[in-house]
Scaffold this active site. Structure first.
Site, mmCIF file in Angstrom:
data_model
loop_
_atom_site.group_PDB
_atom_site.id
_atom_site.type_symbol
_atom_site.label_atom_id
_atom_site.label_comp_id
_atom_site.label_asym_id
_atom_site.label_seq_id
_atom_site.Cartn_x
_atom_site.Cartn_y
_atom_site.Cartn_z
ATOM 1 N N TRP A 243 0.936 -1.288 -0.113
ATOM 2 C CA TRP A 243 -0.081 -0.032 -0.135
ATOM 3 C C TRP A 243 0.867 1.264 -0.080
ATOM 4 O O TRP A 243 0.469 2.280 -0.291
ATOM 5 C CB TRP A 243 -0.865 0.134 1.186
ATOM 6 C CG TRP A 243 -0.306 0.086 2.537
ATOM 7 C CD1 TRP A 243 0.816 -0.432 3.117
ATOM 8 C CD2 TRP A 243 -0.774 1.111 3.440
ATOM 9 N NE1 TRP A 243 0.991 -0.155 4.575
ATOM 10 C CE2 TRP A 243 0.186 1.009 4.600
ATOM 11 C CE3 TRP A 243 -1.781 2.016 3.581
ATOM 12 C CZ2 TRP A 243 0.129 1.938 5.994
ATOM 13 C CZ3 TRP A 243 -1.753 2.860 4.737
ATOM 14 C CH2 TRP A 243 -1.013 2.765 5.799
ATOM 15 N N ASP A 244 2.393 0.939 0.333
ATOM 16 C CA ASP A 244 3.022 2.378 0.297
ATOM 17 C C ASP A 244 2.902 2.924 -1.043
ATOM 18 O O ASP A 244 3.047 4.376 -1.151
ATOM 19 C CB ASP A 244 4.523 1.741 0.399
ATOM 20 C CG ASP A 244 4.886 0.714 1.261
ATOM 21 O OD1 ASP A 244 3.988 0.022 1.892
ATOM 22 O OD2 ASP A 244 5.920 0.810 2.004
ATOM 23 N N LYS B 128 2.736 1.153 16.344
ATOM 24 C CA LYS B 128 3.810 1.182 15.285
ATOM 25 C C LYS B 128 4.206 2.323 14.555
ATOM 26 O O LYS B 128 5.260 2.781 14.239
ATOM 27 C CB LYS B 128 3.959 -0.165 14.307
ATOM 28 C CG LYS B 128 5.008 -0.080 13.393
ATOM 29 C CD LYS B 128 4.948 -1.441 12.496
ATOM 30 C CE LYS B 128 6.184 -1.443 11.668
ATOM 31 N NZ LYS B 128 5.993 -2.747 10.720
ATOM 32 N N GLU C 2 0.763 -2.091 12.675
ATOM 33 C CA GLU C 2 0.787 -3.521 12.628
ATOM 34 C C GLU C 2 1.336 -4.283 13.929
ATOM 35 O O GLU C 2 1.541 -5.273 14.135
ATOM 36 C CB GLU C 2 1.766 -3.994 11.609
ATOM 37 C CG GLU C 2 1.210 -3.528 10.387
ATOM 38 C CD GLU C 2 2.513 -3.597 9.081
ATOM 39 O OE1 GLU C 2 1.824 -3.470 7.897
ATOM 40 O OE2 GLU C 2 3.424 -3.448 9.396
#
Length: 779
Positions: A351-352, A607, A494
């Site tokens: 998805w970056d 995160k 995550e």
């Protein structure tokens, strides 16, 4: 903190540089100095060998699977770069003797890599100057040159150079060996084929010398997966020699080849190389630098006037890497999470690309953005495969993608669990599902920014419908509360696995379904031909009724009495840990030296940006009070252990009027790869963080956003900047936006759009600028 080897100079915002040699820290510069053109990517290892080096060369899209127990990855292509020098019987080795005038630098503007030093060891006293480039003009070409000047007594040399196919992907060898040959006594050629995907590679290299009379003898050497040429020569005192090495690579999936047979590729490769060597290294480098200027820097320059010149340097660095990693030549490929600079993430797309890198291309180079979205369209078959395996409908996009039709390629097992000592299971490929709405978000933003109706009709709308079809099949009905939920997921954070109703996931799914409803109603009324085709293909009428029925009952978490939006159903009830010691560490993931993921999962530790990212993408849904309270709550609990996190926080900090804090976060974001920590980029650069630098500058401080399909410009420059000047492409119009703390000016640059008017919003007011016109607005 260890002493950094990186050095930047005030008057050189286009140069990144290493100021001394240290064999312990090779990987940093191998990654950040990487060369490429989107087709070919080369990690910048030195010509001579060192323990700890990592030689990587990749060709986009050439995925192969070593074994059924492993996932597919980009194979490490046989190496051209290595050149072994034996001098007076001793190997060139900078760990020995005395090094002076050392410099290793990359010119971001031209793509030229230069290494210079004087080496004095025993009876050897030599000056070396290495130059290298991957052509931005010819996708297949790589050029090297070394100039050696003898500063001491007469010296003997043996050079061994060619093509080395004995490299692996961390031990996995992807190539079956083919023929190796020498064409016309000059060109060395190697043929190899990927073991599983059966992609043929033809690689060729040729050496040229400034004075061939200095060469005493030559010999060819062929061994397993290697072909080399050996040259012996002497240099008298004060004499110099220049050696050039030109190489190219072709594959059987290349679209610019008329034929795909090995014999044809061998012929093309050799013929092109023969012409190239006649043109010479300097000519080919000049052509590549000119292509950089014409294709990248000229049309969409961005200039920051700042008290800190590294702000501009970081932006130039980010844009350089975005362009050497994007496969603009082929819509069957996309950007990997580490680009083409290292083996991290195995060359996979995540998805970056859609959330963090696509906006840069959408707003500046829409033709490249369309290629990236075509990759997602071609990936629908893989998304259908994943949805069906999970008993859902529509398109459930893979968390990690390789060849678009492959489906999910995320690895299952990761690093060791500090408590159990066993590998940690990676759940992202199974239950991190927001990727589907992320893809739809990128599609919608592209359509809004470009008005590319052909793409919308034949690719874009279908992806929006198909992902919304997945979401409506994914919803779970809670009969007790009479609502639909999305349970057992991983959100952007995550460190939180198997959670229920992750806010980002639920809100983005709702947006995806709502957008599909609007598009359905629009094209049914305005474009019956497209509607009928898509209705027949996807069964839209039935799915539309499900969207309308379920969307009003989809649970969307609401802020609590303290105005904090819960990240998921359980986050706010978990134990709080003081993260100060870990946040002070330069390395990421140090938390897992003391805790395992199960323990972290049960603490309020984030995160990366999760709720904060939700506010950035859907800012008009949440009040300023909710955003501010949530910022104050989540920031101390966020590790920024993902490179995606800091730039997101920059953008929201600007929105909240916290410019000083935003600028401090920007300093950290731009140092993820460029900063002093020498182990930050061992496995490759952080591609999404580089997109995030552009996002921070243009969308954050520059205030450029696409909100509900409309362009908005609201600059908030930090006190450290005098001005920001950038250009964008909006509906085919090229706009120059010049911003200061007092005002901003929008100039319509196109001369061939005379009847076009561009509308934009600023502080709730609507403005217009006409072709060739300019509008100045006071702040």
């Amino acid at each position: 903190m260890m002493k950094t080897l990186m050095e930047y100079q005030q008057n050189q915002p286009w140069i990144i540089k290493e100021n001394s040699f240290d064999n312990n820290f090779l990987s940093k510069c191998e990654s950040v100095f990487a060369l490429g053109n989107g087709y070919l990517g080369v990690r910048s290892a030195f010509e001579e060998n060192y323990i700890g080096e990592k030689r990587d060369m990749f060709v986009s899209g050439t995925f192969d699977r070593f074994d059924k127990s492993e996932v597919t990855e980009l194979p490490n292509v046989p190496d051209f770069i290595q050149m072994e020098f034996v001098i007076n019987g001793r190997n060139l080795d900078l760990n020995l003797g005395e090094i002076t005038q050392y410099s290793f630098s990359l010119n971001l503007k031209t793509g030229q890599l230069i290494r210079h030093f004087i080496w004095k060891f025993a009876d050897i006293h030599l000056e070396f100057n290495f130059r290298r480039f991957v052509s931005f003009d010819d996708l297949h070409l790589l050029g090297q040159e070394v100039t050696i000047r003898n500063l001491g007594a007469d010296t003997s040399f043996q050079l061994k150079s060619g093509i080395d196919g004995q490299l692996t992907n961390s031990g996995s060898q992807h190539f079956a060996e083919g023929t190796k040959d020498q064409e016309k006594n000059r060109i060395l050629q190697m043929v190899s084929t990927t073991a599983q995907s059966r992609i043929d590679f033809v690689q060729s290299t040729i050496h040229d010398f400034s004075d061939r009379s200095l060469i005493d003898k030559t010999r060819i050497e062929i061994s397993r997966r290697q072909i080399h040429k050996l040259y012996w020569f002497h240099l008298k005192s004060n004499r110099s020699i220049k050696i050039s090495k030109l190489s190219n690579v072709y594959t059987s999936i290349d679209r610019d080849l008329n034929q795909k047979t090995v014999e044809y590729m061998i012929s093309v490769s050799a013929n092109v190389l023969n012409f190239d060597v006649q043109k010479g290294f300097d000519y080919l480098l000049k052509k590549s630098a000119l292509a950089w200027e014409e294709k990248v820097w000229r049309d969409f320059p961005i200039e920051i006037k700042s008290i800190d010149f590294t702000d501009q340097l970081a932006l130039n660095f980010a844009r350089y890497h975005l362009h050497i990693m994007v496969p603009k030549h082929d819509g069957r490929m996309s950007i990997a999470a580490k680009g083409l600079s290292g083996e991290g993430y195995k060359g996979h797309t995540a998805w970056d690309t859609d959330i963090f890198m696509l906006p840069y291309f959408t707003m500046t180079y829409p033709e490249i953005a369309r290629k990236l979205l075509t990759y997602r369209y071609l990936g629908l078959s893989g998304a259908h495969k994943k949805a069906a395996l999970n008993h859902y409908q529509g398109a459930q996009y893979p968390w990690e993608s390789a060849w678009p039709s492959n489906g999910e390629v995320a690895p299952v097992w990761g690093a060791a669990d500090i408590v159990t000592g066993k590998p940690t299971k990676i759940w992202s490929g199974f239950i991190e599902q927001h990727i589907s709405s992320d893809v739809a978000f990128g599609v919608k933003q592209y359509i809004d920014a470009t008005s590319d109706l052909r793409f919308a009709k034949f690719e874009g709308y279908e992806m929006i419908f198909d992902t919304a079809k997945f979401w409506v099949s994914r919803l779970e009905y809670n009969a007790v509360k009479d609502r639909y939920e999305i349970n057992n997921v991983v959100g952007p954070d995550e460190y939180k696995e198997h959670v229920n109703n992750n806010a980002f996931t639920n809100y983005s799914a709702a947006w995806n379904i709502s957008t599909a409803i609007k598009v359905y109603e629009k094209i049914k009324q305005q474009d019956s031909k497209s509607f009928d085709r898509l209705n027949k293909k996807l069964g839209l009428d039935k799915t539309y009724r499900q969207w309308k029925e379920k969307l009003p009952k989809l649970y969307l978490p609401k802020a609590n009495k303290d105005k904090i939006l819960p990240q998921d159903d359980s986050y706010l009830s978990k134990k709080i840990l003081d993260l100060t010691p870990y946040l002070k560490d330069d390395a990421v993931g140090t938390l897992f030296h003391d805790y395992n993921l199960d323990q972290v999962n049960n603490m309020q530790i984030t995160k990366q940006a999760d709720v904060i990212l939700l506010f950035c993408l859907f800012e008009n849904i949440f009040s300023l009070g909710i955003q501010e309270a949530s910022w104050d709550y989540y920031l101390p609990k966020t590790m920024h252990d993902s490179s995606l996190s800091l730039s997101t926080h920059v953008v929201l900090a600007v929105d909240l009027g916290r410019n000083s804090e935003a600028y401090q976060l920007f300093q950290k974001a731009k140092n993820i790869d460029l900063g002093p920590y020498m182990n930050s980029s061992n496995d490759g650069i952080h591609a999404a963080s580089l997109g995030g630098i552009w996002n921070s500058v243009v969308e954050g401080f520059g205030g450029l956003r696409v909100i509900d399909g409309k362009l908005r410009i609201e600059p908030h420059l930090p006190k450290e900047w005098d001005s920001l000047d950038y250009r964008i492409n909006w509906h085919g119009a090229k706009l120059q936006i010049s911003e200061t703390k007092e005002d901003f000016t929008v100039t319509f640059l196109n001369s061939n759009h005379l009847n076009q008017i561009v509308e934009f919003m600023s502080k709730g007011q609507k403005y217009q600028v006409k072709a060739k016109g300019s509008l100045r607005i006071k702040l």
